[in-house]
Design an enzyme around this catalytic site. Structure first.
Site, PDB file in Angstrom:
ATOM      1  N   SER A 146       0.855  -1.185   0.000  1.00  0.00           N
ATOM      2  CA  SER A 146       0.000   0.000   0.000  1.00  0.00           C
ATOM      3  C   SER A 146       0.885   1.227   0.000  1.00  0.00           C
ATOM      4  CB  SER A 146      -0.904   0.019   1.235  1.00  0.00           C
ATOM      5  OG  SER A 146      -1.572   1.271   1.353  1.00  0.00           O
ATOM      6  N   TYR A 160      -1.353  -0.420  10.604  1.00  0.00           N
ATOM      7  CA  TYR A 160      -1.542  -0.953   9.247  1.00  0.00           C
ATOM      8  C   TYR A 160      -0.405  -0.502   8.333  1.00  0.00           C
ATOM      9  CZ  TYR A 160      -3.660  -1.546   4.601  1.00  0.00           C
ATOM     10  OH  TYR A 160      -3.907  -1.880   3.288  1.00  0.00           O
TER      11      TYR A 160
END
Length: 251
Positions: A146, A160
């Site tokens: 990501s 995350y």
């Protein structure tokens, strides 16, 4: 590496980006192992879609954070679909939102178990099968990271972001380690993509509000990410390994 008839495992393939990758891979001629954790109905729908389009696919359940279940998953794929040619590590979780001053007990550990350890265990099983020194024919691994690995993530989601930074490191390190084995390892780093992973942020309302902040003016789609993944799996990317590809509309 021609896709026709080769076996591809896609983890977390019951919905979102994973489902888009599985469908595009099936259309490209891969025999697709659609992995899921708990969404059996959704996974069966992805398999049905691939078969309806003339492709080959089967669904496989496993808890990606459990190395024993990951090993069983790949063994089942061997028996059902045949020798492995590729892996897409898509399974991942955000793990909720919480400030670092008030962390949720066990949340960080769960995110790391799924996003980092799960990715590592799947890469291990895939590499054992594809390594030329072990009789394999080589292959390709694509990890879904990501862009938060370089931005630090949205507020209250640094856990995350940290997990995706680890995925980047795994990609770079194992690309070098596995290149002599005929295995390419790359990562795709999506930005804001219109999937239900953003339900934790408010779903459609969040996506509509965030869109204007993206240089491209909108969130991306799962198919736009999947197209990059499929390219990395293909012969067109035969000299590409250890690369981190941002698919974020300019973020």
């Amino acid at each position: 590496m021609a896709a026709q008839g080769r076996v591809l495992v896609v983890t977390g393939a019951s919905r979102g980006i994973g489902a888009a990758v599985a469908r595009q891979a099936g259309a490209a001629g891969w025999h697709v192992a659609v992995h899921f954790a708990g969404q059996a109905v959704a996974a069966d729908k992805v398999v049905a879609d691939i078969r309806a389009a003339g492709g080959t696919a089967a669904a496989f359940q496993a808890e990606i954070a459990d190395p024993a279940e990951v090993a069983s998953l790949f063994a089942a794929v061997d028996r059902t679909l045949g020798p492995l040619g590729g892996l897409v590590n898509n399974a991942g979780i955000i793990g909720g939102r919480f400030p670092v001053l008030e962390p949720e007990a066990g949340a960080l550990e769960r995110v790391l178990a799924v996003n980092v350890a799960g990715t590592y265990h799947a890469m291990t099983e895939a590499a054992r099968r594809m390594a030329t020194s072990r009789g394999g024919a080589g292959g390709a691994i694509v990890n879904l990271s990501s862009i938060v690995s370089r931005t630090g993530g949205l507020p209250q989601e640094t856990h995350y972001a940290a997990s995706k930074g680890a995925v980047d490191s795994l990609t770079l390190g194992l690309a070098r380690e596995l290149a002599p084995e005929g295995i390419r390892v790359n990562a795709v780093r999506p930005g804001i993509i219109a999937t239900d992973i953003h339900d934790v942020h408010g779903g459609a309302e969040f996506l509509a509000g965030f869109g204007p902040q993206i240089p491209a003016g909108r969130p991306g789609t799962p198919d736009e990410v999947a197209s990059t993944v499929l390219w990395l799996l293909s012969d067109a990317a035969a000299y590409v390994t250890g690369a981190l590809f941002d698919v974020g509309g300019g973020r």
